[in-house]
Design a protein around this motif. Structure first.
Motif, mmCIF file in Angstrom:
data_model
loop_
_atom_site.group_PDB
_atom_site.id
_atom_site.type_symbol
_atom_site.label_atom_id
_atom_site.label_comp_id
_atom_site.label_asym_id
_atom_site.label_seq_id
_atom_site.Cartn_x
_atom_site.Cartn_y
_atom_site.Cartn_z
ATOM 1 N N GLU A 1 0.838 -1.199 0.000
ATOM 2 C CA GLU A 1 0.000 0.000 0.000
ATOM 3 C C GLU A 1 0.882 1.263 0.000
ATOM 4 O OE1 GLU A 1 -3.535 1.405 -0.475
ATOM 5 O OE2 GLU A 1 -3.205 -0.760 -0.186
ATOM 6 N N VAL A 2 1.948 1.237 0.810
ATOM 7 C CA VAL A 2 2.870 2.372 0.857
ATOM 8 C C VAL A 2 3.463 2.606 -0.534
ATOM 9 C CG1 VAL A 2 5.007 3.260 1.851
ATOM 10 C CG2 VAL A 2 3.459 1.918 3.272
ATOM 11 N N ALA A 3 3.869 1.518 -1.183
ATOM 12 C CA ALA A 3 4.477 1.642 -2.507
ATOM 13 C C ALA A 3 3.494 2.229 -3.510
ATOM 14 C CB ALA A 3 4.981 0.277 -2.978
ATOM 15 N N LEU B 1 -5.601 -6.007 -10.116
ATOM 16 C CA LEU B 1 -5.964 -6.007 -8.696
ATOM 17 C C LEU B 1 -4.793 -5.514 -7.847
ATOM 18 C CD1 LEU B 1 -7.889 -9.402 -8.373
ATOM 19 C CD2 LEU B 1 -8.819 -7.121 -7.939
ATOM 20 N N ALA B 2 -3.582 -5.973 -8.180
ATOM 21 C CA ALA B 2 -2.417 -5.617 -7.364
ATOM 22 C C ALA B 2 -2.130 -4.124 -7.433
ATOM 23 C CB ALA B 2 -1.196 -6.404 -7.813
ATOM 24 N N THR B 3 -2.481 -3.489 -8.538
ATOM 25 C CA THR B 3 -2.182 -2.073 -8.657
ATOM 26 C C THR B 3 -3.419 -1.206 -8.410
ATOM 27 O OG1 THR B 3 -2.499 -2.295 -11.033
ATOM 28 C CG2 THR B 3 -0.251 -2.412 -10.242
ATOM 29 N N ASN B 4 -4.425 -1.797 -7.774
ATOM 30 C CA ASN B 4 -5.639 -1.053 -7.433
ATOM 31 C C ASN B 4 -6.374 -0.467 -8.632
ATOM 32 O OD1 ASN B 4 -5.421 -1.532 -4.779
ATOM 33 N ND2 ASN B 4 -4.744 0.518 -4.181
ATOM 34 N N GLN B 5 -6.157 -1.008 -9.811
ATOM 35 C CA GLN B 5 -6.864 -0.483 -10.976
ATOM 36 C C GLN B 5 -8.251 -1.091 -11.084
ATOM 37 O OE1 GLN B 5 -4.996 0.058 -14.864
ATOM 38 N NE2 GLN B 5 -3.156 -0.763 -13.928
ATOM 39 N N LEU B 6 -8.386 -2.291 -10.521
ATOM 40 C CA LEU B 6 -9.651 -2.993 -10.630
ATOM 41 C C LEU B 6 -10.352 -2.883 -9.287
ATOM 42 C CD1 LEU B 6 -11.353 -4.711 -12.461
ATOM 43 C CD2 LEU B 6 -10.099 -6.706 -11.727
ATOM 44 N N ARG C 1 1.061 4.298 -2.897
ATOM 45 C CA ARG C 1 0.953 5.738 -2.629
ATOM 46 C C ARG C 1 2.111 6.513 -3.233
ATOM 47 N NH1 ARG C 1 -1.743 7.800 2.617
ATOM 48 N NH2 ARG C 1 -3.397 6.259 2.730
ATOM 49 N N PHE C 2 3.319 5.977 -3.045
ATOM 50 C CA PHE C 2 4.492 6.649 -3.604
ATOM 51 C C PHE C 2 4.366 6.762 -5.113
ATOM 52 C CE2 PHE C 2 8.162 7.690 -0.913
ATOM 53 C CZ PHE C 2 7.672 7.325 0.324
ATOM 54 N N GLN C 3 3.913 5.680 -5.755
ATOM 55 C CA GLN C 3 3.779 5.696 -7.207
ATOM 56 C C GLN C 3 2.739 6.697 -7.643
ATOM 57 O OE1 GLN C 3 3.298 1.821 -9.217
ATOM 58 N NE2 GLN C 3 3.896 0.982 -7.249
ATOM 59 N N LYS C 4 1.588 6.626 -6.986
ATOM 60 C CA LYS C 4 0.461 7.431 -7.425
ATOM 61 C C LYS C 4 0.760 8.916 -7.295
ATOM 62 C CE LYS C 4 -4.454 7.871 -6.673
ATOM 63 N NZ LYS C 4 -5.573 7.308 -5.915
ATOM 64 N N TYR C 5 1.331 9.308 -6.154
ATOM 65 C CA TYR C 5 1.535 10.733 -5.936
ATOM 66 C C TYR C 5 2.950 11.195 -6.265
ATOM 67 C CZ TYR C 5 -2.935 10.217 -3.595
ATOM 68 O OH TYR C 5 -4.244 9.925 -3.323
ATOM 69 N N GLY C 6 3.776 10.285 -6.816
ATOM 70 C CA GLY C 6 5.138 10.680 -7.176
ATOM 71 C C GLY C 6 5.925 11.214 -5.995
ATOM 72 N N LEU C 7 5.836 10.537 -4.848
ATOM 73 C CA LEU C 7 6.502 11.030 -3.639
ATOM 74 C C LEU C 7 7.995 10.719 -3.662
ATOM 75 C CD1 LEU C 7 3.974 9.760 -0.963
ATOM 76 C CD2 LEU C 7 4.036 11.984 -2.111
ATOM 77 N N ILE C 8 8.740 11.518 -2.929
ATOM 78 C CA ILE C 8 10.172 11.284 -2.799
ATOM 79 C C ILE C 8 10.467 10.830 -1.363
ATOM 80 C CG2 ILE C 8 10.989 13.589 -2.112
ATOM 81 C CD1 ILE C 8 12.360 11.911 -5.153
ATOM 82 N N HIS D 1 12.751 -1.028 -4.206
ATOM 83 C CA HIS D 1 12.951 -2.460 -4.005
ATOM 84 C C HIS D 1 11.617 -3.163 -3.800
ATOM 85 C CE1 HIS D 1 17.294 -2.360 -3.845
ATOM 86 N NE2 HIS D 1 17.183 -1.215 -3.209
ATOM 87 N N ILE D 2 10.727 -2.481 -3.076
ATOM 88 C CA ILE D 2 9.442 -3.107 -2.784
ATOM 89 C C ILE D 2 8.606 -3.282 -4.046
ATOM 90 C CG2 ILE D 2 7.238 -2.716 -1.632
ATOM 91 C CD1 ILE D 2 9.004 -1.461 0.596
ATOM 92 N N ILE D 3 8.608 -2.259 -4.893
ATOM 93 C CA ILE D 3 7.829 -2.363 -6.117
ATOM 94 C C ILE D 3 8.312 -3.545 -6.943
ATOM 95 C CG2 ILE D 3 7.289 -1.229 -8.294
ATOM 96 C CD1 ILE D 3 7.489 1.397 -6.789
ATOM 97 N N ARG D 4 9.626 -3.656 -7.057
ATOM 98 C CA ARG D 4 10.163 -4.770 -7.827
ATOM 99 C C ARG D 4 9.824 -6.098 -7.164
ATOM 100 N NH1 ARG D 4 16.344 -5.879 -8.721
ATOM 101 N NH2 ARG D 4 15.818 -7.786 -7.590
ATOM 102 N N ASP D 5 10.020 -6.156 -5.855
ATOM 103 C CA ASP D 5 9.756 -7.416 -5.160
ATOM 104 C C ASP D 5 8.297 -7.828 -5.268
ATOM 105 O OD1 ASP D 5 12.357 -7.362 -4.475
ATOM 106 O OD2 ASP D 5 12.061 -6.949 -2.354
ATOM 107 N N GLU D 6 7.385 -6.868 -5.124
ATOM 108 C CA GLU D 6 5.970 -7.224 -5.152
ATOM 109 C C GLU D 6 5.554 -7.728 -6.533
ATOM 110 O OE1 GLU D 6 3.690 -7.228 -2.672
ATOM 111 O OE2 GLU D 6 4.866 -6.314 -1.075
ATOM 112 N N ALA D 7 6.079 -7.090 -7.575
ATOM 113 C CA ALA D 7 5.737 -7.537 -8.919
ATOM 114 C C ALA D 7 6.356 -8.907 -9.181
ATOM 115 C CB ALA D 7 6.214 -6.527 -9.960
ATOM 116 N N ASP D 8 7.604 -9.082 -8.730
ATOM 117 C CA ASP D 8 8.260 -10.385 -8.865
ATOM 118 C C ASP D 8 7.459 -11.464 -8.166
ATOM 119 O OD1 ASP D 8 10.324 -9.479 -10.293
ATOM 120 O OD2 ASP D 8 11.879 -9.899 -8.815
#
Lengths: 434, 434
Positions: B202-204, B324-329, B206-213, B235-242
């Motif tokens: 969920e944290v990841a 589903l994983a990216t909250n699009q659905l 948020r970072f993606q959606k709002y472009g946080l640093i 790292h988390i984004i990569r790990d979760e997709a993996d």
């Protein structure tokens, strides 16, 4: 709500973050999207547009003139502008470029001249570059004086007189140093220059590996021409990993907002190919029709051998494809990986063979059949394991993307070999009394 | 090189970036890793250790005492230290914590008290928080005076008197404002507070959606307790997709450095489950043994119907799982997605049925067989398409991870239904003359 009362809609949407507005469009049914856009025109900032799902955006932009698209693009960072322009069809692209200021047009055209998915397309030109012999005070003064500089930067790049990057300095460091300190004494020497032509996947791996927040992009002669920041990288990392999942299953672009016909085209191609490879397996079964006719139970059991072997192959393949994509699997540990997969496959094969053998014995009370099926499934799991690592490695060595075609070949191998070992063993063992 | 001459090894490794040294360990054969570590002890900084592949690290740390591990951990940021401590076995963990300073120990123990994969475990405590009524000059002065502050920060957090975050200010903005400006006038009001218990995925997002640093982490009472930065998110984004790729194929953790036995355990469980579901399909075939005995060609053709249907199901499933994983659905577009997949499945089914029907006609010159196989494959592609979207949606609704079990159920459905429709149609159509 969407039927008429634009003011009410506007008031509801106004407090949202641009990324949330963009998401609202993806969630809304297709027929509501244009009226929604019309109701909130002055909230449709460049940021909303650039955060939108690409299919939703493409559909919306179709209804706009080149001039209107150009107005949106003029508000955007170069990298986002380039993405949108490259999605337009040729004629709209021309109109849009005409309507832009000559400076923006030149920048976009230059970016479009770089290969798709290269660093040159992702970079921004708004960056802060300072000379090595400036002091901290000079830099702060320079930043305060130049109102038109971007605020989206986290490091300043230090360049030599011919504009080649020689180091970076984090803003946090800049803030903590006395004003008289020289930039060249506090900067970190540059280790990670990105050439304009580098592929975006490679750029993303560099950012991950070195924990970068921004990186300098240089042209062929080593001059600083742009900067890539970590927020753009995040999208790429997700997209590249997504791509691998979707390619492995042949689902094309795989976005739920993609038009049905586009999805159909990319998926049906894969299904037809799959039909072709299924034919191979089918032909092999054809050779053994006599055997099956003599013992029809074989037809009942043969999908188990093929299916479980296929599964073992997919497991190994998923691991291999991801290890290749993240540069973990290289020439130096490739033999080790193959040995590793072989050992896992042996263990898996033995275990599954015992379980399936025991089950077969309980149902059929036939020693020969038990032996045949146990031996067949063990071989097929080992074959699957080997195919799962060798097929992607071969594609990678040959320079093509291992995610795209591996799964077809691995499934074909395990299906064909599953039927072949099982029916073959059944025939030669004399199980069917031939 | 690795046999003896430690000085030469040291000289070769010394100029490398910590991340490169960490990678070197993963690439080196297992038996060389410890001697290598011994040869370059003083290059084995905390950063090298924390960049290492977790399996490689776990193996190396086994040979160290709690005191030695503690020395490494003392150099690390809290988030990296927590990861390493949590990987140790219980006894070593105890020893290590004892050997740490009481301050470090308390911080690590507090972080370990948060659930696995939650924001509380990922956050750093080194951050810069300033009061709303400070001026830009005050903040710069504060930063220059406090030498022990981290330099790894990109924004300062603005807090109210009870230490609740009320806004952030980018360093770039801080640098560009006149010294007398008040922080509360230039800060951006805080929109994205992360509760300590939020899941990392969920944290990841948020970072993606709002472009946080970077983002502020707050405890239950809303007070600022830590910060998460974008480099950890990558790292988390990569790990979760993996993870999703690997779960879909049941490959467990799927790291090429995982010990063989661990991989075996996670994979064999999946293969045995698969054996169970294959039995379902097998049982269905069993019902039709009489039909097959009368027309053995059916055994040749039936894997095609099941296989292509399974493929259509995997395509839809991959798309659904990622959406589903990216909250699009979400609930609001779920019906639309199902309709969309159904339309694609209809088109795919029609196309494949025509191709396969034509092929069957050419080979067997049997109208009834052609009709049966075309109808069967079309139904199975539609069934696959529906299962591919409904199965993950159901798992998601039920609160379990759709990536884990979906593929077993989808394959079981398409296999079972493929055999059932094909053999069933063959029987009732009178194709086999029964």
């Amino acid at each position: 709500i969407e039927e008429g009362d634009n003011q009410a809609v506007y008031d509801m949407v106004a407090p949202l973050h641009p990324a949330d507005i963009a998401e609202l469009f993806a969630q809304a049914p297709v027929e509501i999207r244009r009226p929604l856009a019309a109701a909130i025109t002055d909230l449709m900032s460049g940021e909303v547009i650039s955060e939108m799902n690409e299919w939703v955006r493409e559909d919306l932009l179709k209804s706009l003139t080149g001039q209107e698209v150009a107005n949106i693009i003029a508000q955007l960072d170069l990298d986002d502008a380039v993405v949108i322009v490259s999605e337009l069809d040729a004629q709209k692209q021309q109109e849009t470029l005409q309507a832009l200021s000559s400076e923006d047009r030149a920048a976009i055209e230059r970016a479009l001249s770089f290969p798709l998915e290269s660093a040159g397309r992702m970079m921004q030109r708004n960056l802060v570059a300072v000379h090595e012999n400036m002091s901290v005070g000079d830099v702060i003064h320079y930043l305060r004086q130049n109102d038109d500089l971007t605020t989206d930067f986290w490091e300043v790049f230090v360049v030599d007189p011919s504009h080649r990057p020689i180091g970076t300095c984090k803003l946090s460091k800049l803030l903590r140093m006395p004003r008289h300190a020289l930039i060249q004494d506090i900067m970190q020497p540059e280790q990670t220059l990105i050439p304009v032509t580098m592929d975006q996947e490679e750029v993303a791996l560099r950012f991950q590996k070195y924990g970068l927040i921004s990186a300098a992009v240089v042209d062929e002669s080593g001059r600083l021409v742009g900067m890539i920041t970590v927020d753009d990288i995040i999208h790429i990392i997700r997209d590249e990993a997504d791509e691998d999942i979707l390619k492995l299953s042949g689902a094309g672009d795989g976005d739920i907002n993609e038009p049905v016909l586009d999805s159909y085209k990319s998926r049906v191609r894969w299904l037809i190919t799959n039909l072709g490879t299924a034919l191979v397996a089918s032909t092999i079964i054809g050779f053994f029709e006599g055997t099956i006719a003599r013992m029809v139970e074989l037809a009942t059991l043969m999908p188990i051998v093929a299916g479980v072997g296929g599964n073992a192959g997919s497991q190994t393949m998923a691991v291999t494809v991801r290890a290749l994509a993240t540069n973990q699997l290289t020439a130096s540990n490739c033999v080790r990986s193959i040995t590793r997969e072989l050992r896992i496959a042996l263990l898996n094969g033995l275990t599954v063979a015992c379980v399936l053998g025991a089950g077969t014995w309980l149902v059929f009370h036939n020693v020969l059949l038990t032996e045949v099926i146990a031996l067949a499934i063990m071989s097929n799991i080992i074959i699957g394991g080997l195919a799962g690592v060798l097929v992607p490695l071969t594609f990678d060595r040959a320079g093509s993307d291992p995610a795209v075609a591996s799964s077809i070949f691995v499934t074909m191998t395990t299906d064909a070999m599953g039927f072949l070992t099982f029916l073959g063993l059944a025939t030669v063992s004399g199980l069917t009394g031939a």
